[in-house]
Design a protein around this motif. Structure first.
Motif, PDB file in Angstrom:
ATOM      1  N   GLY A 188      47.414  63.557  48.987  1.00 13.73           N
ATOM      2  CA  GLY A 188      48.678  62.911  48.598  1.00 13.73           C
ATOM      3  C   GLY A 188      48.563  61.404  48.536  1.00 13.73           C
ATOM      4  N   CYS A 189      47.413  60.916  48.077  1.00 14.34           N
ATOM      5  CA  CYS A 189      47.190  59.467  48.012  1.00 14.34           C
ATOM      6  C   CYS A 189      47.819  58.875  46.752  1.00 14.34           C
ATOM      7  N   VAL A 190      48.059  57.560  46.794  1.00 11.17           N
ATOM      8  CA  VAL A 190      48.499  56.865  45.581  1.00 11.17           C
ATOM      9  C   VAL A 190      47.326  56.132  44.928  1.00 11.17           C
ATOM     10  N   SER A 191      46.232  55.971  45.680  1.00  9.15           N
ATOM     11  CA  SER A 191      45.177  55.100  45.154  1.00  9.15           C
ATOM     12  C   SER A 191      43.796  55.456  45.687  1.00  9.15           C
ATOM     13  N   LEU A 192      42.810  55.138  44.837  1.00  9.54           N
ATOM     14  CA  LEU A 192      41.398  55.248  45.193  1.00  9.54           C
ATOM     15  C   LEU A 192      40.890  53.835  45.452  1.00  9.54           C
ATOM     16  N   HIS A 193      40.308  53.597  46.620  1.00  9.63           N
ATOM     17  CA  HIS A 193      39.763  52.284  46.963  1.00  9.63           C
ATOM     18  C   HIS A 193      38.246  52.436  46.965  1.00  9.63           C
ATOM     19  N   ILE A 194      37.578  51.699  46.101  1.00 12.70           N
ATOM     20  CA  ILE A 194      36.150  51.971  45.897  1.00 12.70           C
ATOM     21  C   ILE A 194      35.389  50.675  45.645  1.00 12.70           C
ATOM     22  N   LYS A 195      34.124  50.674  46.063  1.00 16.07           N
ATOM     23  CA  LYS A 195      33.248  49.520  45.827  1.00 16.07           C
ATOM     24  C   LYS A 195      33.164  49.254  44.327  1.00 16.07           C
ATOM     25  N   HIS A 196      33.312  48.016  43.938  1.00 13.47           N
ATOM     26  CA  HIS A 196      33.438  47.741  42.496  1.00 13.47           C
ATOM     27  C   HIS A 196      32.197  48.117  41.699  1.00 13.47           C
ATOM     28  N   ASP A 197      31.025  48.117  42.357  1.00 11.72           N
ATOM     29  CA  ASP A 197      29.774  48.451  41.635  1.00 11.72           C
ATOM     30  C   ASP A 197      29.794  49.870  41.065  1.00 11.72           C
ATOM     31  N   PHE A 198      30.596  50.734  41.664  1.00 15.19           N
ATOM     32  CA  PHE A 198      30.610  52.130  41.209  1.00 15.19           C
ATOM     33  C   PHE A 198      31.506  52.344  39.990  1.00 15.19           C
ATOM     34  N   LEU A 199      32.215  51.301  39.579  1.00 14.56           N
ATOM     35  CA  LEU A 199      33.249  51.500  38.551  1.00 14.56           C
ATOM     36  C   LEU A 199      32.742  51.223  37.143  1.00 14.56           C
ATOM     37  N   VAL A 214      43.466  52.534  40.875  1.00 15.03           N
ATOM     38  CA  VAL A 214      42.106  52.236  41.325  1.00 15.03           C
ATOM     39  C   VAL A 214      42.105  50.823  41.900  1.00 15.03           C
ATOM     40  N   LEU A 215      41.660  50.704  43.142  1.00 19.07           N
ATOM     41  CA  LEU A 215      41.542  49.406  43.813  1.00 19.07           C
ATOM     42  C   LEU A 215      40.066  49.173  44.115  1.00 19.07           C
ATOM     43  N   ALA A 216      39.563  47.987  43.777  1.00 19.65           N
ATOM     44  CA  ALA A 216      38.120  47.736  43.885  1.00 19.65           C
ATOM     45  C   ALA A 216      37.819  46.720  44.982  1.00 19.65           C
ATOM     46  N   TYR A 217      36.791  47.020  45.787  1.00 21.14           N
ATOM     47  CA  TYR A 217      36.353  46.058  46.804  1.00 21.14           C
ATOM     48  C   TYR A 217      34.864  45.787  46.659  1.00 21.14           C
ATOM     49  N   THR A 218      34.398  44.696  47.167  1.00 20.78           N
ATOM     50  CA  THR A 218      35.065  43.430  47.468  1.00 20.78           C
ATOM     51  C   THR A 218      34.673  42.512  46.323  1.00 20.78           C
ATOM     52  N   VAL A 219      35.654  41.949  45.631  1.00 23.25           N
ATOM     53  CA  VAL A 219      35.406  41.227  44.378  1.00 23.25           C
ATOM     54  C   VAL A 219      35.766  39.754  44.593  1.00 23.25           C
ATOM     55  N   ASN A 220      34.749  38.906  44.544  1.00 19.77           N
ATOM     56  CA  ASN A 220      34.982  37.480  44.792  1.00 19.77           C
ATOM     57  C   ASN A 220      34.771  36.615  43.554  1.00 19.77           C
ATOM     58  N   ASP A 221      34.263  37.235  42.500  1.00 16.19           N
ATOM     59  CA  ASP A 221      33.943  36.497  41.278  1.00 16.19           C
ATOM     60  C   ASP A 221      35.054  36.698  40.235  1.00 16.19           C
ATOM     61  N   GLN A 222      35.532  35.588  39.695  1.00 15.46           N
ATOM     62  CA  GLN A 222      36.684  35.647  38.785  1.00 15.46           C
ATOM     63  C   GLN A 222      36.388  36.449  37.511  1.00 15.46           C
ATOM     64  N   ALA A 223      35.217  36.250  36.943  1.00 13.67           N
ATOM     65  CA  ALA A 223      34.890  36.962  35.693  1.00 13.67           C
ATOM     66  C   ALA A 223      34.801  38.470  35.933  1.00 13.67           C
ATOM     67  N   ASP A 230      40.732  44.317  33.097  1.00 20.51           N
ATOM     68  CA  ASP A 230      40.726  44.752  31.692  1.00 20.51           C
ATOM     69  C   ASP A 230      40.417  46.250  31.581  1.00 20.51           C
ATOM     70  N   TRP A 231      39.609  46.737  32.497  1.00 20.04           N
ATOM     71  CA  TRP A 231      39.262  48.165  32.500  1.00 20.04           C
ATOM     72  C   TRP A 231      40.378  49.029  33.097  1.00 20.04           C
ATOM     73  N   GLY A 232      41.356  48.393  33.767  1.00 26.59           N
ATOM     74  CA  GLY A 232      42.475  49.183  34.303  1.00 26.59           C
ATOM     75  C   GLY A 232      42.578  49.245  35.812  1.00 26.59           C
ATOM     76  N   VAL A 233      41.735  48.449  36.511  1.00 27.27           N
ATOM     77  CA  VAL A 233      41.877  48.384  37.974  1.00 27.27           C
ATOM     78  C   VAL A 233      43.233  47.742  38.308  1.00 27.27           C
ATOM     79  N   SER A 234      43.939  48.325  39.271  1.00 28.69           N
ATOM     80  CA  SER A 234      45.261  47.797  39.625  1.00 28.69           C
ATOM     81  C   SER A 234      45.158  46.567  40.514  1.00 28.69           C
ATOM     82  N   ALA A 235      44.202  46.570  41.429  1.00 30.80           N
ATOM     83  CA  ALA A 235      44.084  45.449  42.373  1.00 30.80           C
ATOM     84  C   ALA A 235      42.649  45.361  42.859  1.00 30.80           C
TER      85      ALA A 235
END
Ligand code: G3P
Ligand code: MG
Length: 250
Positions: A188-199, A214-223, A230-235
């Protein structure tokens, strides 16, 4: 009920462990630094002291982010609260303490910022989830931004759903699972939290099309952050507070 994207609105940037580039991670100065940087949502990590208190601490062991030694979960709160969790980061933070979840919730409520409370996997699943929700019940209210509980542990999420079904849940995934959407539904989750490299764009689309953020961690680079949005990650979860101004600034 299957969660829908519209059920939960995330800001673009979730401050990861507070503002860990500006103050020692998961401490109250880090929470305040994230709030001062304009964070609307802040992630933190919860573990249970052996005496039953829900504390904010990331690692299994004390050494990296405090002057203590040994495994966190076997420590008593009376000993944890004596530890210096600031000097490892900078001498100016000497004697900064490991906070209770209750302390962060009160500060976050005062500033009306949301929290993602990540409960670390534990042998004491029910105890840590019970303790977390007891604190939420005491210090959070419906008019504040909705909290989200997340965990790598399916047991934690399952038990959280049982005792607090109305508090949103996110599954922290350590790799890409082909059948991950099925798990999100079961928990019953609302979101998948995943390492950004896997996306990839197609993986994100598959999860979103199934009705989950889809929430991606840990992203420190603006580009990289922009590409993920742009791919659809929410946060994204970020240590870089400049990204808050860039993506969530007024
Ligand atoms: O919740 C996102 C992220 O914090 C998960 O990994 O190890 O930083 O807690 P970690
Ligand atoms: Mg975390």
């Amino acid at each position: 009920m299957i969660a829908q994207l519209s059920d939960f609105i995330f800001p673009k940037v979730i401050a990861h462990r507070g503002a860990p580039c500006l103050a020692p991670e998961n401490t109250t100065p880090a929470l305040m630094a994230a709030i001062d940087a304009g964070a609307l949502y802040i992630e933190t990590d919860v573990q249970l002291a052996s005496t039953g208190e829900a504390c904010l601490f990331h690692d299994d062991n004390l050494e990296r982010t405090s002057n203590g030694r040994g495994n966190f979960e076997v420590q008593r709160w009376q000993d944890i609260q004596q530890l210096d969790a600031g000097s490892w980061f900078d001498a100016g933070f000497k004697d900064t303490r490991i906070p209770l979840l209750a302390e962060w919730l009160q500060v976050a409520a005062q500033h009306r910022v949301g929290l993602n409370i990540e409960i670390k996997p534990s042998q004491q699943t029910q105890a840590v989830v019970d303790a977390t929700h007891a604190v939420i019940d005491q210090y959070w209210s419906e008019e504040l931004p909705p909290l989200i509980i997340s965990s790598k542990s399916k047991q934690v999420l399952h038990y959280s759903a049982k005792i607090a079904p109305t508090v949103a849940r996110g599954w922290v995934c350590t790799r890409w699972y082909f059948f991950g959407v099925k798990t999100l539904r079961q928990l019953g989750c609302v979101s998948l939290h995943i390492k950004h490299d896997f996306l990839s764009a197609s993986r994100i689309k598959a999860v979103r099309d199934a009705g989950f953020h889809v929430l991606a961690y840990t992203v420190n680079d603006q580009a990289r952050a922009q590409q993920l949005f742009d791919w659809g990650v929410s946060a994204i979860f970020s240590d870089n507070m400049r990204l808050i101004t860039k993506f969530d600034g007024a």
